[in-house]
Motif scaffolding. Sequence first.
Motif, short mmCIF file in Angstrom:
data_model
loop_
_atom_site.label_atom_id
_atom_site.label_comp_id
_atom_site.label_asym_id
_atom_site.label_seq_id
_atom_site.Cartn_x
_atom_site.Cartn_y
_atom_site.Cartn_z
N LEU A 60 1.17 -1.18 -0.02
CA LEU A 60 0.10 0.28 -0.22
C LEU A 60 0.88 1.22 0.06
CD1 LEU A 60 -2.96 0.92 0.19
CD2 LEU A 60 -2.58 0.96 2.88
N ILE A 61 2.05 1.44 0.84
CA ILE A 61 2.43 2.22 0.63
C ILE A 61 3.40 2.44 -0.29
CG2 ILE A 61 4.88 3.46 2.18
CD1 ILE A 61 4.20 2.19 4.36
N TYR A 62 3.70 1.38 -1.24
CA TYR A 62 4.69 1.48 -2.22
C TYR A 62 3.57 1.68 -4.00
CZ TYR A 62 7.06 -0.01 -6.47
OH TYR A 62 8.22 0.28 -7.30
N ARG A 63 2.55 1.51 -3.70
CA ARG A 63 1.18 1.74 -4.89
C ARG A 63 1.37 4.09 -4.73
NH1 ARG A 63 -3.30 -1.44 -4.16
NH2 ARG A 63 -3.67 0.62 -2.29
N ASP A 64 0.74 3.83 -2.81
CA ASP A 64 0.69 5.25 -2.77
C ASP A 64 1.68 6.60 -2.82
OD1 ASP A 64 -1.81 4.03 -2.55
OD2 ASP A 64 -2.00 4.79 -0.22
N ASN A 65 2.73 6.32 -2.88
CA ASN A 65 3.86 6.42 -2.76
C ASN A 65 5.12 6.65 -3.69
OD1 ASN A 65 3.52 8.78 0.16
ND2 ASN A 65 3.38 6.34 0.27
N PHE A 66 5.26 5.74 -4.55
CA PHE A 66 6.01 4.83 -5.41
C PHE A 66 5.99 6.80 -7.19
CE2 PHE A 66 7.14 4.47 -9.75
CZ PHE A 66 8.64 3.29 -9.56
N ASN A 67 5.04 7.63 -7.11
CA ASN A 67 5.53 7.94 -8.62
C ASN A 67 5.68 9.48 -7.48
OD1 ASN A 67 4.67 6.77 -10.09
ND2 ASN A 67 1.97 7.27 -9.91
N ASP A 75 5.09 8.75 14.62
CA ASP A 75 4.84 10.27 15.35
C ASP A 75 5.05 10.82 14.01
OD1 ASP A 75 5.76 8.34 17.71
OD2 ASP A 75 7.43 9.25 17.17
N SER A 76 4.60 10.51 12.95
CA SER A 76 4.17 11.56 11.82
C SER A 76 3.77 10.75 10.71
CB SER A 76 5.68 11.88 10.93
OG SER A 76 6.28 11.20 10.52
N GLN A 77 3.15 11.53 9.09
CA GLN A 77 2.18 10.78 8.34
C GLN A 77 3.13 9.77 7.79
OE1 GLN A 77 0.53 13.22 6.16
NE2 GLN A 77 -1.28 14.10 7.95
N VAL A 78 2.92 8.86 7.56
CA VAL A 78 3.72 7.95 6.66
C VAL A 78 4.85 8.05 5.54
CG1 VAL A 78 3.49 6.09 4.89
CG2 VAL A 78 2.40 5.44 7.17
N GLY A 79 3.52 9.78 4.57
CA GLY A 79 4.30 10.56 3.49
C GLY A 79 5.25 11.29 4.33
N THR A 80 5.57 11.77 5.22
CA THR A 80 6.41 12.65 5.83
C THR A 80 7.40 11.75 5.86
OG1 THR A 80 4.86 14.16 6.58
CG2 THR A 80 6.87 14.31 6.97
N TRP A 81 7.44 11.08 6.31
CA TRP A 81 8.40 9.65 6.81
C TRP A 81 8.74 9.46 5.57
CZ3 TRP A 81 8.02 4.46 6.27
CH2 TRP A 81 9.33 3.26 7.10
N ILE A 82 8.81 9.21 4.61
CA ILE A 82 8.83 8.51 3.09
C ILE A 82 9.53 9.70 2.57
CG2 ILE A 82 8.30 7.47 0.97
CD1 ILE A 82 5.87 5.83 2.47
N TYR A 83 9.00 10.61 2.58
CA TYR A 83 9.90 12.03 1.72
C TYR A 83 11.06 12.27 2.73
CZ TYR A 83 6.68 13.74 -1.47
OH TYR A 83 5.65 13.96 -2.25
N ARG A 84 10.80 12.21 4.30
CA ARG A 84 12.26 12.11 4.61
C ARG A 84 13.91 11.36 4.46
NH1 ARG A 84 14.60 16.65 6.43
NH2 ARG A 84 15.45 15.55 5.33
N ILE A 85 13.23 10.11 4.51
CA ILE A 85 13.31 8.74 3.62
C ILE A 85 14.56 9.24 2.33
CG2 ILE A 85 13.73 6.42 2.80
CD1 ILE A 85 11.44 5.57 5.06
N THR A 86 13.39 9.66 1.43
CA THR A 86 14.31 10.05 0.18
C THR A 86 14.76 11.53 0.17
OG1 THR A 86 11.72 9.38 -0.41
CG2 THR A 86 13.06 10.78 -1.92
N VAL A 87 14.95 12.17 0.90
CA VAL A 87 15.64 13.60 0.70
C VAL A 87 17.04 12.88 1.44
CG1 VAL A 87 16.32 15.51 2.28
CG2 VAL A 87 13.80 14.83 0.59
#
Length: 163
Positions: A10-17, A55-67
């Motif tokens: 679900l995370i992959y599908r929602d955030n890949f693009n 502690d934060s939204q999944v999207g925020t966490w993924i952006y931080r990992i990406t950066v």
Amino acid sequence: MNKNNRQFELIYRDNFNKVMRLCLGYASGDKDLAKDLTQEVFVKVWDNLSKFREDSQVGTWIYRITVNTCLMQLRKKKRYLLKGELQNEIAVADQEGSNKERQFKKMYQCIAKLSASNKTIILMELEGLSQKEIAAVMGMNHTAIRTRIHRIKTQLSKCVTHE
């Protein structure tokens, strides 16, 4: 399929693009490098999914990992192009691509000249994140982000128009 696998899918599908576009910005339009960075991001997401404390939204966490992934990778693989080589590369791209592609390449070249934090901010802005979300990812207050975005856009406009 267990809970972690479903959650990851679900995370992959929602955030890949979103991750791919952010990585593409850091890779200055190099699609192969962006794909490699995106893959590395999702490997890290998979490896750390059980540690995510929400502690934060999944999207925020993924952006931080990406950066962080993009910055670390680009530090390792800094490319040094001599000025003449860069101009030659631009001339070849101009001959090969359409006007829109040239505009994107120019924009990516201008973005690549920004500091790491400004690059992160503008790429998230271009991705459509709210300024409050950008502030959360960057660990800054909303007012500071709003001011920085304005300054970055002015800087990019000058760069793109060669002023």
